[in-house]
Design a protein around this motif. Structure first.
Motif, PDB file in Angstrom:
ATOM      1  N   SER A   1       0.812  -1.225   0.000  1.00  0.00           N
ATOM      2  CA  SER A   1       0.000   0.000   0.000  1.00  0.00           C
ATOM      3  C   SER A   1       0.844   1.273   0.000  1.00  0.00           C
ATOM      4  CB  SER A   1      -0.930   0.011   1.214  1.00  0.00           C
ATOM      5  OG  SER A   1      -0.165  -0.005   2.413  1.00  0.00           O
ATOM      6  N   SER A   2       2.170   1.142   0.065  1.00  0.00           N
ATOM      7  CA  SER A   2       3.043   2.323   0.069  1.00  0.00           C
ATOM      8  C   SER A   2       2.872   3.106  -1.223  1.00  0.00           C
ATOM      9  CB  SER A   2       4.516   1.914   0.206  1.00  0.00           C
ATOM     10  OG  SER A   2       4.761   1.281   1.437  1.00  0.00           O
ATOM     11  N   ARG A   3       2.675   4.421  -1.077  1.00  0.00           N
ATOM     12  CA  ARG A   3       2.538   5.292  -2.253  1.00  0.00           C
ATOM     13  C   ARG A   3       3.937   5.661  -2.734  1.00  0.00           C
ATOM     14  NH1 ARG A   3      -0.914   9.745   0.596  1.00  0.00           N
ATOM     15  NH2 ARG A   3       0.776   9.314   2.023  1.00  0.00           N
ATOM     16  N   LEU A   4       4.135   5.591  -4.025  1.00  0.00           N
ATOM     17  CA  LEU A   4       5.472   5.781  -4.582  1.00  0.00           C
ATOM     18  C   LEU A   4       6.026   7.166  -4.304  1.00  0.00           C
ATOM     19  CD1 LEU A   4       4.994   3.894  -7.954  1.00  0.00           C
ATOM     20  CD2 LEU A   4       6.023   3.052  -5.842  1.00  0.00           C
ATOM     21  N   VAL A   5       5.271   8.190  -4.619  1.00  0.00           N
ATOM     22  CA  VAL A   5       5.771   9.558  -4.470  1.00  0.00           C
ATOM     23  C   VAL A   5       5.677  10.027  -3.015  1.00  0.00           C
ATOM     24  CG1 VAL A   5       5.441  11.967  -5.163  1.00  0.00           C
ATOM     25  CG2 VAL A   5       5.235  10.146  -6.856  1.00  0.00           C
TER      26      VAL A   5
END
Length: 83
Positions: free
Chosen positions: A30-34
Motif C-alpha cells: 500500500s506504500s505510495r510511490l511519491v
C-alpha cells in the motif's frame, strides 16, 4: 493472494528497497510511490529498467504512468507475466 503474487511482491519490494536505498521493512504493497517512498522520475526509469530485466518483460509506458502504489507495480508485472 496466491504464492506467485507474494513472490512478485517480495521481489518488487526488494528491488525498490535496493534502488531507493530504503529498508524493505518500510515498504508495503500500500506504500505510495511519491508520497511515501519519495520516488522521482529518474527513480521510475531505473525501476522500470530493473523490473524489465529481472522479470524479462517489457513494461508499457501507459501502465507505468498509472503507477501510484507498490501494489500497482505488482499488478502490472503480474498481468504481463500471465500473458
Amino acid at each position: 493472494m496466491q504464492a506467485d503474487d507474494f513472490e512478485i511482491e517480495s521481489q518488487i519490494i526488494k528491488l525498490l528497497s535496493d534502488c531507493l536505498s530504503l529498508d524493505g521493512c518500510n515498504i508495503e504493497s500500500s506504500s505510495r510511490l511519491v508520497e511515501d517512498l519519495f520516488v522521482d522520475s529518474m527513480n521510475v526509469i531505473e525501476i522500470v529498467m530493473l523490473i524489465n530485466e529481472v522479470f524479462d518483460i517489457e513494461l508499457p509506458r501507459e501502465g507505468v504512468a498509472a503507477w501510484r502504489t507498490v501494489q500497482d507495480i505488482c499488478l502490472l508485472v503480474d498481468a504481463l507475466l500471465q500473458k
